[in-house]
Design a protein around this motif. Structure first.
Motif, short mmCIF file in Angstrom:
data_model
loop_
_atom_site.label_atom_id
_atom_site.label_comp_id
_atom_site.label_asym_id
_atom_site.label_seq_id
_atom_site.Cartn_x
_atom_site.Cartn_y
_atom_site.Cartn_z
N GLY A 23 0.83 -1.20 0.00
CA GLY A 23 0.00 0.00 0.00
C GLY A 23 0.86 1.24 0.00
N GLY A 24 0.28 2.34 0.49
CA GLY A 24 0.97 3.62 0.46
C GLY A 24 0.67 4.44 1.68
N PRO A 25 0.77 5.76 1.59
CA PRO A 25 0.61 6.62 2.77
C PRO A 25 -0.81 6.71 3.30
CG PRO A 25 0.90 7.94 0.80
CD PRO A 25 1.16 6.52 0.39
N LEU A 26 -1.80 6.25 2.52
CA LEU A 26 -3.19 6.37 2.96
C LEU A 26 -3.79 5.06 3.47
CD1 LEU A 26 -4.66 8.69 0.17
CD2 LEU A 26 -3.92 9.31 2.48
N ALA A 27 -3.21 3.93 3.10
CA ALA A 27 -3.73 2.63 3.53
C ALA A 27 -2.64 1.59 3.37
CB ALA A 27 -4.97 2.23 2.74
N LYS A 28 -2.62 0.62 4.27
CA LYS A 28 -1.62 -0.44 4.22
C LYS A 28 -2.26 -1.77 4.60
CE LYS A 28 2.05 2.75 5.74
NZ LYS A 28 2.73 2.88 4.45
N ARG A 29 -1.63 -2.84 4.14
CA ARG A 29 -2.07 -4.18 4.52
C ARG A 29 -0.86 -5.11 4.54
NH1 ARG A 29 -5.97 -7.42 0.89
NH2 ARG A 29 -5.35 -8.94 2.45
N TYR A 30 -1.00 -6.21 5.27
CA TYR A 30 -0.02 -7.28 5.18
C TYR A 30 -0.29 -8.09 3.92
CZ TYR A 30 1.34 -6.66 10.12
OH TYR A 30 1.81 -6.16 11.32
N PRO A 31 0.73 -8.74 3.38
CA PRO A 31 0.47 -9.66 2.26
C PRO A 31 -0.54 -10.73 2.69
CG PRO A 31 2.83 -9.26 2.50
CD PRO A 31 2.17 -8.64 3.71
N THR A 32 -1.42 -11.09 1.77
CA THR A 32 -2.45 -12.07 2.10
C THR A 32 -1.86 -13.42 2.49
OG1 THR A 32 -2.65 -12.62 -0.25
CG2 THR A 32 -4.16 -10.97 0.63
N SER A 33 -0.64 -13.72 2.05
CA SER A 33 0.00 -14.98 2.39
C SER A 33 0.49 -15.02 3.84
CB SER A 33 1.19 -15.24 1.46
OG SER A 33 2.16 -14.21 1.60
N ILE A 34 0.48 -13.85 4.50
CA ILE A 34 0.97 -13.79 5.88
C ILE A 34 -0.17 -13.65 6.87
CG2 ILE A 34 2.42 -12.49 7.48
CD1 ILE A 34 4.19 -11.72 5.17
N VAL A 35 -0.98 -12.64 6.70
CA VAL A 35 -2.11 -12.40 7.61
C VAL A 35 -3.03 -11.38 6.93
CG1 VAL A 35 -1.14 -10.45 8.92
CG2 VAL A 35 -2.60 -12.09 10.10
N PRO A 36 -4.35 -11.43 7.16
CA PRO A 36 -5.25 -10.55 6.42
C PRO A 36 -5.45 -9.15 7.00
CG PRO A 36 -6.53 -12.08 7.73
CD PRO A 36 -5.08 -12.47 7.90
N PHE A 37 -4.68 -8.75 8.01
CA PHE A 37 -4.89 -7.45 8.62
C PHE A 37 -4.56 -6.31 7.65
CE2 PHE A 37 -4.27 -10.00 12.52
CZ PHE A 37 -5.48 -9.71 13.12
N ALA A 38 -5.41 -5.29 7.69
CA ALA A 38 -5.25 -4.10 6.86
C ALA A 38 -5.81 -2.91 7.63
CB ALA A 38 -5.97 -4.26 5.54
N ALA A 39 -5.45 -1.71 7.20
CA ALA A 39 -5.95 -0.52 7.89
C ALA A 39 -5.78 0.72 7.03
CB ALA A 39 -5.22 -0.32 9.21
N PRO A 40 -6.75 1.64 7.09
CA PRO A 40 -6.56 2.96 6.47
C PRO A 40 -5.83 3.87 7.45
CG PRO A 40 -8.75 2.83 7.40
CD PRO A 40 -8.09 1.50 7.67
N ARG A 41 -5.24 4.94 6.94
CA ARG A 41 -4.58 5.90 7.82
C ARG A 41 -5.60 6.55 8.76
NH1 ARG A 41 -2.11 11.13 5.09
NH2 ARG A 41 -4.35 11.59 5.03
N ASP A 42 -6.79 6.81 8.24
CA ASP A 42 -7.87 7.43 9.00
C ASP A 42 -9.17 7.12 8.27
OD1 ASP A 42 -7.90 9.25 6.78
OD2 ASP A 42 -6.38 10.47 7.80
N ASP A 43 -10.26 7.75 8.68
CA ASP A 43 -11.56 7.46 8.09
C ASP A 43 -11.96 8.45 7.00
OD1 ASP A 43 -11.94 5.20 9.64
OD2 ASP A 43 -12.98 6.27 11.24
#
Length: 226
Positions: A23-43
Motif C-alpha cells: 500500500g501507500g501513505p493512505l492505507a496499508k495491509r499485510y500480504p495475504t499470504s501472511i495475515v489478512p490485517f489491513a488498515a486505512p490511515r484514517d476514516d
C-alpha cells in the motif's frame, strides 16, 4: 492523544513491520499470504478509497480498531465482533524448559492445521514472517504453540496460542504463554494480546497471569465483492 495500539495494524505496518507493508501513505495491509490485517490511515474518504484498492475481488481483509470501523465501498462484512486488548503490567521472566523448541518453516503445515482446528485467530502458512513461534511436540506431533504477531516499537503481540485437543489440560498453553511473554520481555518490550470479549475463561486466565484490560476493540472481517 491516542495510543498506538488503538490502531494496531496501521502502526505495526508503519514501523516494525514496514518491510512487509503493501500500500501507500493512505492505507496499508499485510500480504495475504501472511495475515489478512489491513488498515486505512484514517476514516477520510481518500484513505478508505485507498484501502478498498488494496483488495482484489473475493479477497478478505481484517480490520481492527479501538473506535468505530468504516467499511470501504465495494466490501461486505462477513464477521463483526468485539475484542479485548490486554497488556502485561509487569516484566515476565524467561523460562528454560527443554520441551519448548523454536518452530521453523518445516513446521508451517502442522502449525496451520493446529490453528485451523483450534481457531486462535487468523493464521496462514506464512505467519512465521511476523515473528518467532515456539511449540511443544509430543510423540512427534505438534501439541501446542504460541508466537508473536503485530509489533510496534517497544510492544509485541503474543498470538497464535493454541493446544491440540488431544493434549489439553496438561498446562501446555500456560507454559507457552509464559515462555513467549518472557522472550518478549527479554527484548525490553511490553507484551499485549487480543481475545474475543466473549471468551471470559481466557480473559480470566490472562488476568491471573498479570494482564490488564487496555481497551475494547472492534473487528470486522470484510470481503471485496466479485
Amino acid at each position: 492523544m491516542t495510543h498506538s495500539l488503538d490502531r494496531p495494524a496501521w502502526n505495526a505496518l508503519l514501523t516494525v513491520h514496514a518491510d512487509l507493508a503493501e500500500g501507500g501513505p493512505l492505507a496499508k495491509r499485510y500480504p495475504t499470504s501472511i495475515v489478512p490485517f489491513a488498515a486505512p490511515r484514517d476514516d477520510t474518504p481518500e484513505s478508505l478509497r485507498a484501502l478498498a484498492a488494496l483488495s482484489a475481488p473475493g479477497e478478505i481483509m481484517a480490520l481492527v480498531e479501538a473506535g468505530p470501523i468504516t467499511v470501504p465501498d465495494g466490501h461486505d462484512v462477513l464477521i463483526e465482533s468485539t475484542l479485548v486488548q490486554m497488556i502485561g503490567d509487569r516484566p515476565y521472566e524467561r523460562i528454560d524448559d527443554m520441551r519448548i523448541e523454536p518452530l521453523t518453516p518445516d513446521d508451517a503445515e502442522e502449525m496451520l492445521a493446529l490453528a485451523l482446528l483450534t481457531k486462535p485467530g487468523p493464521f496462514t502458512l506464512g505467519a512465521q514472517r511476523l515473528g518467532t513461534f515456539w511449540g511443544v511436540k509430543i510423540d512427534g506431533r505438534l501439541a501446542a504453540m504460541a508466537g508473536q504477531r503485530m509489533r510496534h516499537p517497544g510492544l509485541s503481540e503474543l498470538s497464535g496460542l493454541c493446544t491440540h485437543p488431544d493434549f489439553q489440560k496438561r498446562g501446555l498453553g500456560t507454559l507457552l504463554f509464559r515462555f513467549v511473554a518472557g522472550e518478549i520481555t527479554a527484548r525490553d518490550e511490553q507484551v499485549f494480546l487480543h481475545a474475543y470479549a466473549s471468551n471470559t475463561s481466557a480473559i480470566a486466565l490472562y488476568e491471573q497471569l498479570g494482564f490488564k484490560l487496555r481497551s475494547q476493540m472492534n473487528v470486522k472481517i470484510v470481503q471485496r465483492r466479485g
